[in-house]
Design an enzyme around this catalytic site. Structure first.
Site, PDB file in Angstrom:
ATOM      1  N   ARG A   1       1.074  -1.328  -0.341  1.00 37.41           N
ATOM      2  CA  ARG A   1       0.130  -0.145  -0.069  1.00 37.41           C
ATOM      3  C   ARG A   1       0.944   1.386  -0.067  1.00 37.41           C
ATOM      4  O   ARG A   1       0.491   1.691  -0.577  1.00 37.41           O
ATOM      5  CB  ARG A   1      -1.198  -0.019   1.262  1.00 37.41           C
ATOM      6  CG  ARG A   1      -2.243  -0.906   0.733  1.00 37.41           C
ATOM      7  CD  ARG A   1      -2.600  -1.417   2.199  1.00 37.41           C
ATOM      8  NE  ARG A   1      -1.286  -2.181   2.702  1.00 37.41           N
ATOM      9  CZ  ARG A   1      -1.763  -2.980   2.098  1.00 37.41           C
ATOM     10  NH1 ARG A   1      -2.519  -4.032   1.914  1.00 37.41           N
ATOM     11  NH2 ARG A   1      -1.011  -4.481   2.956  1.00 37.41           N
ATOM     12  N   THR A   2       1.923   1.568   0.997  1.00 38.39           N
ATOM     13  CA  THR A   2       2.897   2.452   1.240  1.00 38.39           C
ATOM     14  C   THR A   2       3.283   3.185  -0.061  1.00 38.39           C
ATOM     15  O   THR A   2       3.539   4.231  -0.992  1.00 38.39           O
ATOM     16  CB  THR A   2       3.552   2.606   2.532  1.00 38.39           C
ATOM     17  OG1 THR A   2       2.810   2.000   3.682  1.00 38.39           O
ATOM     18  CG2 THR A   2       4.186   3.390   2.572  1.00 38.39           C
TER      19      THR A   2
ATOM     20  N   LYS B   1      26.240  -3.398  -0.087  1.00 38.10           N
ATOM     21  CA  LYS B   1      28.267  -3.021  -0.110  1.00 38.10           C
ATOM     22  C   LYS B   1      28.500  -2.392   1.542  1.00 38.10           C
ATOM     23  O   LYS B   1      29.662  -2.418   1.220  1.00 38.10           O
ATOM     24  CB  LYS B   1      28.247  -3.180  -1.628  1.00 38.10           C
ATOM     25  CG  LYS B   1      27.589  -3.298  -2.787  1.00 38.10           C
ATOM     26  CD  LYS B   1      27.616  -2.287  -3.844  1.00 38.10           C
ATOM     27  CE  LYS B   1      27.775  -2.901  -5.235  1.00 38.10           C
ATOM     28  NZ  LYS B   1      27.482  -1.384  -5.946  1.00 38.10           N
TER      29      LYS B   1
ATOM     30  N   HIS C   1       4.683   5.918  11.349  1.00 38.99           N
ATOM     31  CA  HIS C   1       4.575   6.290  10.066  1.00 38.99           C
ATOM     32  C   HIS C   1       3.229   7.058   9.992  1.00 38.99           C
ATOM     33  O   HIS C   1       1.934   6.807   9.622  1.00 38.99           O
ATOM     34  CB  HIS C   1       3.882   4.266  10.233  1.00 38.99           C
ATOM     35  CG  HIS C   1       3.217   3.784   8.542  1.00 38.99           C
ATOM     36  ND1 HIS C   1       3.916   4.630   7.751  1.00 38.99           N
ATOM     37  CD2 HIS C   1       3.290   2.685   8.482  1.00 38.99           C
ATOM     38  CE1 HIS C   1       3.796   3.835   6.513  1.00 38.99           C
ATOM     39  NE2 HIS C   1       3.387   2.816   7.209  1.00 38.99           N
TER      40      HIS C   1
ATOM     41  N   ARG D   1      10.969   3.998   3.462  1.00 38.72           N
ATOM     42  CA  ARG D   1      10.963   3.302   4.319  1.00 38.72           C
ATOM     43  C   ARG D   1      12.009   1.871   4.345  1.00 38.72           C
ATOM     44  O   ARG D   1      12.611   2.080   3.140  1.00 38.72           O
ATOM     45  CB  ARG D   1       9.957   2.394   3.995  1.00 38.72           C
ATOM     46  CG  ARG D   1       9.269   0.841   4.540  1.00 38.72           C
ATOM     47  CD  ARG D   1       8.537   0.424   4.863  1.00 38.72           C
ATOM     48  NE  ARG D   1       6.975   0.849   4.427  1.00 38.72           N
ATOM     49  CZ  ARG D   1       5.922   0.073   4.560  1.00 38.72           C
ATOM     50  NH1 ARG D   1       5.815  -0.923   4.281  1.00 38.72           N
ATOM     51  NH2 ARG D   1       4.602   1.201   4.718  1.00 38.72           N
TER      52      ARG D   1
END
Ligand code: CP
Length: 306
Positions: free
Chosen positions: A55-56, A84, A133, A105
């Site tokens: 969704r986000t 890396k 959030h 995120r």
């Protein structure tokens, strides 16, 4: 005068003033009523997802494209130079030299704030670890406003994993500004963290912990369900709580008529599909509001006036 979000990062709910939060909410509701297609014309947005999302990520990317902007990015940090050993600071310097704003995120608490510190462009937190959030909270506020007609003086029952669930932390910090009363329903080991209840105490908000979902349903205006993650328990412990925090349609018979069931999604088994067809279910409309909430965030940080 520029809007109060112009050129700003959006990292956490406590960072936002009441004026900024109300501006975000009003803009999201306005963009839902009167769509715009030009607010991100000529803008390039970095969509950096180091952790899985449906969704986000897709609603942010939908928001960008529907507002006339373009997106670059990744949906798996394993395919980036983070693998890396590149630091978040260097990642911020590089991606902000390519783009006009960055959405991040990340599985680590605080990662979005670190990225913002080293970014030359606005950063929007799309979820960092168990912490915050804010874009979910904005879409939750849009949804609560449209289902209840107001955000003021509501009773919100939060159910499930209140300890690790970043959505309930951000939402409690937002709704305390509108004098919400909270009911917490969770296994004791997943109770709301002390730092949140201390903030509610300081704001003069009432809250209580109830042992059963049924008792909370009768009193709530909003029933905010979240997933109890099986992996956090051993098998014996999980067997004791299994089903205790799951909602079925029959349990809603004594609900207030205005009750709406919300869930940040994804759900697993905490809301039975037989709830979907009741008048109380609103979680799919809630997810749809994510596009308008994220349109508002991006438009406001990148335009003086919206
Ligand atoms: N609610 C939410 O954050 O969903 P995703 O993990 O699918 O983005």
């Amino acid at each position: 005068m520029p809007n109060p979000l112009y050129g700003q990062h959006i990292i956490s709910i406590p960072d936002l003033s009441n004026e900024q939060l109300e501006c975000l909410l009003d803009t999201a509701l306005r963009l839902k009523q009167a769509p715009r297609h030009d607010l991100l014309e000529g803008r390039l947005i970095g969509s950096c997802f180091f952790e899985p999302s449906t969704r986000t990520r897709l609603s942010f990317e939908t928001a960008v494209q529907r507002l006339g902007g373009k997106v670059i990015g990744f949906s798996d940090g394993a395919n980036t130079s983070a693998k890396k050993g590149e630091t978040l600071a260097d990642t911020a310097r590089i991606i902000s030299s390519y783009t006009d704003a960055i959405i991040i995120r990340h599985p680590k608490d605080g990662a979005a704030r670190v990225l913002a510190e080293f970014s030359a462009v606005p950063v929007i937190n799309a979820g960092d670890g168990t912490n915050q959030h804010p874009s979910q909270t904005l879409l939750d506020l849009v949804t609560i406003q449209e289902t209840q007609g107001s955000l003021a003086n509501l009773t919100i029952a939060m159910v499930g994993d209140l300890k690790y669930g970043r959505t309930v932390h951000s939402l409690a910090q937002a709704m305390k500004r509108w004098n919400a009363e909270f009911i917490f329903v969770s296994p004791p080991s997943l109770a709301m963290p002390d730092y949140i209840t201390e903030e509610l105490d300081a704001a003069g908000c009432r809250y209580q912990t109830l042992p059963s979902l049924e008792a909370a349903i009768e009193r709530a205006d909003i029933l905010y369900m979240t997933r109890v993650q099986r992996e956090r328990f051993d098998e014996q412990e999980f067997a004791k709580i299994q089903g205790k925090f799951n909602l079925e349609a029959a349990m809603l018979q004594h609900a207030k008529p205005n009750l709406r069931v919300l869930h940040p999604l994804p759900r697993v088994d905490e809301i039975h599909p037989n709830v979907d067809d009741t008048v109380y279910a609103y979680y799919f409309e809630q997810a749809k509001n994510g596009v308008f909430a994220r349109m508002a965030m991006l438009s406001l940080v990148l335009n003086e006036t919206v």
